[in-house]
Scaffold this motif. Structure first.
Motif, short mmCIF file in Angstrom:
data_model
loop_
_atom_site.label_atom_id
_atom_site.label_comp_id
_atom_site.label_asym_id
_atom_site.label_seq_id
_atom_site.Cartn_x
_atom_site.Cartn_y
_atom_site.Cartn_z
N PHE B 67 -46.07 60.60 -24.49
CA PHE B 67 -45.84 61.97 -24.02
C PHE B 67 -45.05 62.73 -25.10
CE2 PHE B 67 -43.05 64.76 -21.18
CZ PHE B 67 -44.00 65.77 -21.14
N GLY B 68 -44.05 62.03 -25.67
CA GLY B 68 -43.27 62.62 -26.77
C GLY B 68 -44.16 63.00 -27.94
N SER B 69 -45.08 62.10 -28.29
CA SER B 69 -45.97 62.38 -29.43
C SER B 69 -46.84 63.60 -29.15
CB SER B 69 -46.87 61.18 -29.72
OG SER B 69 -46.07 60.12 -30.17
N PRO B 191 -33.95 66.99 -37.96
CA PRO B 191 -33.04 66.17 -37.16
C PRO B 191 -33.55 66.04 -35.72
CG PRO B 191 -32.09 68.32 -37.54
CD PRO B 191 -33.36 68.27 -38.33
N SER B 192 -33.25 64.91 -35.11
CA SER B 192 -33.71 64.68 -33.75
C SER B 192 -32.71 65.19 -32.73
CB SER B 192 -33.96 63.20 -33.55
OG SER B 192 -34.10 62.92 -32.20
N TYR B 204 -40.27 60.64 -33.69
CA TYR B 204 -40.86 61.88 -34.19
C TYR B 204 -40.44 63.10 -33.37
CZ TYR B 204 -43.74 58.46 -36.52
OH TYR B 204 -44.16 57.42 -37.27
N VAL B 205 -39.81 62.83 -32.22
CA VAL B 205 -39.36 63.94 -31.37
C VAL B 205 -38.13 64.56 -32.01
CG1 VAL B 205 -38.54 64.61 -29.11
CG2 VAL B 205 -40.27 62.83 -29.31
N THR B 206 -38.26 65.83 -32.40
CA THR B 206 -37.15 66.47 -33.12
C THR B 206 -36.83 67.82 -32.49
OG1 THR B 206 -38.65 67.62 -34.58
CG2 THR B 206 -37.91 65.45 -35.30
N SER B 274 -41.70 66.36 -39.23
CA SER B 274 -41.29 65.36 -38.24
C SER B 274 -41.71 63.97 -38.72
CB SER B 274 -41.92 65.66 -36.88
OG SER B 274 -43.30 65.33 -36.93
N GLY B 275 -42.60 63.94 -39.71
CA GLY B 275 -43.02 62.67 -40.28
C GLY B 275 -44.15 62.00 -39.52
#
Lengths: 313, 369
Positions: B67-69, B191-192, B204-206, B274-275
């Protein structure tokens, strides 16, 4: 050098066909931004014919492939016709949707077809190495003249005659300039606009099959047609919506597109040490410059893009 | 006299939502029919996996991570959506958002990897670069009468090839992808701020996600509550009237496109910094994000807040496309559904008109009895 001429002519044919398609549609008053998607669909139609009947004799192969492309393009352009003419939808939006839909639908379809034939084949490509040979008209040394080049010239002449010398053409153009006036003298504006859009669909579809058979012998439908439909619109604007000028503009753009294929064959171009990507960008850069110069005094049909409303006078 | 109380369905906002839901329904139904045609056996399951997306994973922790992705990819899509929306409110169709997005990606990655700049510098550079490209389209339109759609498409391709050329300088030697930020330029990563802990540690969640939502709110406020927004909208509605009223219509057009471009460019930086993805320098198609932005903008009823939901939905089904059974169907089925949704959006005016007509008819019938 012969290769450069050959590629220039074939790309010019594609641009000419599609630009003339756009020309019919815009003269009737509908902006066809969906030509890119229409090209993909036409290419699909033609490629399906070549895939399904690989053993047709030369001339039949040519005619059937053309028929496939034209029918697919024509039917696909109905999406624009219905939305823009009957439902007065935003033509830019519908055109954009058609471009996205064309590539997506063709990819899904071809992949499904390939997977059905061979479970492990998940590519979106159709091959036509042998079928392609039917499209050669004459071969002089290494120079190949294709049937499509001849066809493009004939359609150019026809477009000039139809638009300026026939009742149909003059009526069509009246609908793009001042539909209310056209309506008041008894011309059916909606019918004329349908005609304009459907002709553009047919020519766009034809341009699509010519494009994918131009230099390669298989086509990956995932890639669409790389902005060629929009280049054709630039050609149309540069040609000031006049068939003869469009013909000249198509040759110029065709030349720059051809350069990106074969620049490595010219010593003086290689000596410039420009990266290959630069030649890929060239047609788009040139078209942007040309648009910037020639759009100011544009001779665009006055009522293009505006849905026809009988109540407005 | 008390004004007649409007029923729920007569509210224009409700009608917009209903119209969008109709568009989604049409898209899904046609998508389902296409799936049936390809292979009837798994069609229902395939459509379900597209709609379920991250819920595909039965374990809640894993689902939360994915879900985050999806959210990470929603942020750039929302930015592209806002970019298209902002320009459209001023009467400009920014199909060039895809190219501005590419420029934002190129500049942010180059400054992060090539110059080892910190993330906020990269964000600003991406915004400026993409803003210039957008402004260029606006300039061509305002002063040279170039159709912004065609100029946008040409610049999409020019931008794509230029970015490929630029990023070849910072790519991995063995692949076509740019160097991974995490190992080569950790300073460039967004930054996250603790957000990753909310999504089972999805790194990856930032801050990109809250920033994108904030942008939506800012666009809403600027458009609806400020003099600038009013002026820009007036320019879009009638350029001659705006000029007559003393507005600088040409500058307004360029400014609109600068802002629109900057938003799209920032969106690209949100994704690539976010990479989660690396840019492929051999890419031969314009990033789809910009085009999906058009879908989301219209699906969101051309309202910045509505766009937050529509952008999520479009990204949800696009990500969901990767869960269909690849042996039977292709993931492009999601693109097909979004394309049909955009096409249906062309009929939104007609849907709303029919709704109003239907309501009027029902009322008439009601008063008679």
């Amino acid at each position: 050098m012969t290769l450069l001429i050959q590629y220039t002519l074939i790309y010019a044919s594609v641009l000419l066909l599609v630009a003339l398609g756009g020309c019919y549609s815009e003269h009737s008053g509908v902006i066809n931004l969906g030509l890119e998607g229409t090209m993909v669909m036409g290419a699909l139609g033609g490629a399906l014919v070549m895939r399904s009947f690989p053993t047709l004799p030369g001339l039949a192969m040519l005619l059937m492939t053309i028929l496939g492309a034209v029918v697919f393009g024509l039917v696909y352009s109905l999406l624009l016709a219905v939305a823009a003419i009957n439902f007065k939808a935003d033509q830019t939006l519908v055109g954009t949707a058609m471009n996205l839909l064309g590539t997506a639908a063709a990819t899904v379809f071809v992949k499904a077809l390939n997977m059905r034939a061979d479970r492990n084949n998940v590519s979106s490509a159709i091959q036509y190495i042998n079928q392609k040979k039917a499209f050669t008209l004459v071969k002089i040394g290494s120079f190949e003249l294709s049937w499509f080049m001849l066809l493009a010239v004939l359609i150019l002449i026809a477009a000039h005659v139809v638009l300026y010398k026939t009742k149909f053409g003059l009526r069509l153009m009246a609908c793009g300039e001042h539909p209310q006036a056209a309506d008041s003298v008894g011309i059916n504006v909606l019918k004329m606009r349908y005609a304009g859009v459907l002709i553009s669909g047919a020519l766009g579809g034809l341009g699509g099959i010519v494009y994918i058979t131009a230099g390669v012998s298989e086509w990956k439908f995932e890639n669409g047609v790389a902005g060629f439909g929009f280049l054709a619109l630039a050609v149309m604007i540069f040609g000031q919506w006049k068939p003869t000028l469009i013909g000249a503009a198509a040759l110029l753009f065709g030349l720059f597109r051809a350069l990106s294929n074969i620049y490595s064959g010219f010593d003086f171009l290689v000596n410039l040490h420009l990266p290959g990507t630069f030649y890929n960008m060239l047609p788009y850069i040139i078209s942007l410059i040309i648009l910037a110069i020639f759009s100011k005094n544009s001779r665009a049909p006055k009522a293009e893009g505006i849905p026809y409303d009988k109540g407005q006078r | 006299m008390k004004p007649e109380k409007k029923s729920f369905i007569e509210n224009p906002g409700v009608q917009s939502v209903l119209a969008s839901l109709i568009c989604i329904l049409i898209g899904l139904v046609i998508g389902y029919i296409v799936l049936l045609l390809i292979n009837p056996a798994g069609a229902g399951r395939a459509l379900l996996s597209i709609l379920k997306n991250f819920l595909y994973f039965p374990r809640p922790q894993v689902a939360l991570e994915y879900f985050g992705s999806t959210l990470v990819k929603t942020a750039p899509l929302l930015m592209c959506t806002l970019s298209v929306l902002f320009a459209y409110k001023v009467g400009l169709f920014n199909i060039g958002a895809a190219g501005q997005y590419a420029v934002g990606a190129g500049l942010s990655l180059y400054f992060a990897i090539g110059f080892k700049m910190p993330w906020f510098v990269c964000l600003i550079v991406a915004m400026i670069g993409a803003g210039i490209i957008g402004g260029f389209i606006g300039f061509l339109k305002a002063y040279l009468n170039v159709n912004e759609v065609i100029a946008g498409i040409m610049l999409n391709w020019i931008s794509l090839y230029s970015v490929n050329m630029l990023l070849t300088g910072v790519k991995e030697s063995s692949t076509t992808y740019t160097l991974a930020l995490r190992t080569n330029a950790p300073g460039g990563l967004l930054p996250s701020a603790g957000l990753q802990n909310l999504f089972s540690g999805n790194k990856y969640v930032t801050i990109a996600i809250p920033l994108a939502i904030l942008t939506a709110v800012i666009v809403w406020v600027v458009m609806d509550k400020t003099a600038l927004g009013y002026e820009l909208k007036a320019t879009g509605l009638n350029i001659h009237a705006a000029k007559y009223a003393g507005m600088k219509e040409k500058q307004n057009m360029i400014l609109t496109m600068v802002i629109s471009g900057a938003i799209a460019g920032l969106g690209a930086a949100f994704l690539y910094l976010s990479g989660i993805e690396q840019w492929s320098c051999a890419q031969t198609s314009v990033p789809a994000m910009g085009f999906n932005g058009i879908a989301a903008a219209f699906l969101g009823g051309l309202h910045p807040i509505g766009c937050i939901f529509s952008a999520f939905f479009i990204q949800h089904i696009t990500s969901g496309g990767s869960y269909v059974d690849k042996m039977v169907y292709s993931s492009q089925i999601s693109d097909l559904i979004s394309a049909i949704i955009i096409y249906s959006c062309g009929f939104v005016l007609f849907f709303k008109h029919s709704m109003r007509k239907g309501i009027a008819k029902a009322k008439k019938g009601g008063s008679k009895s």
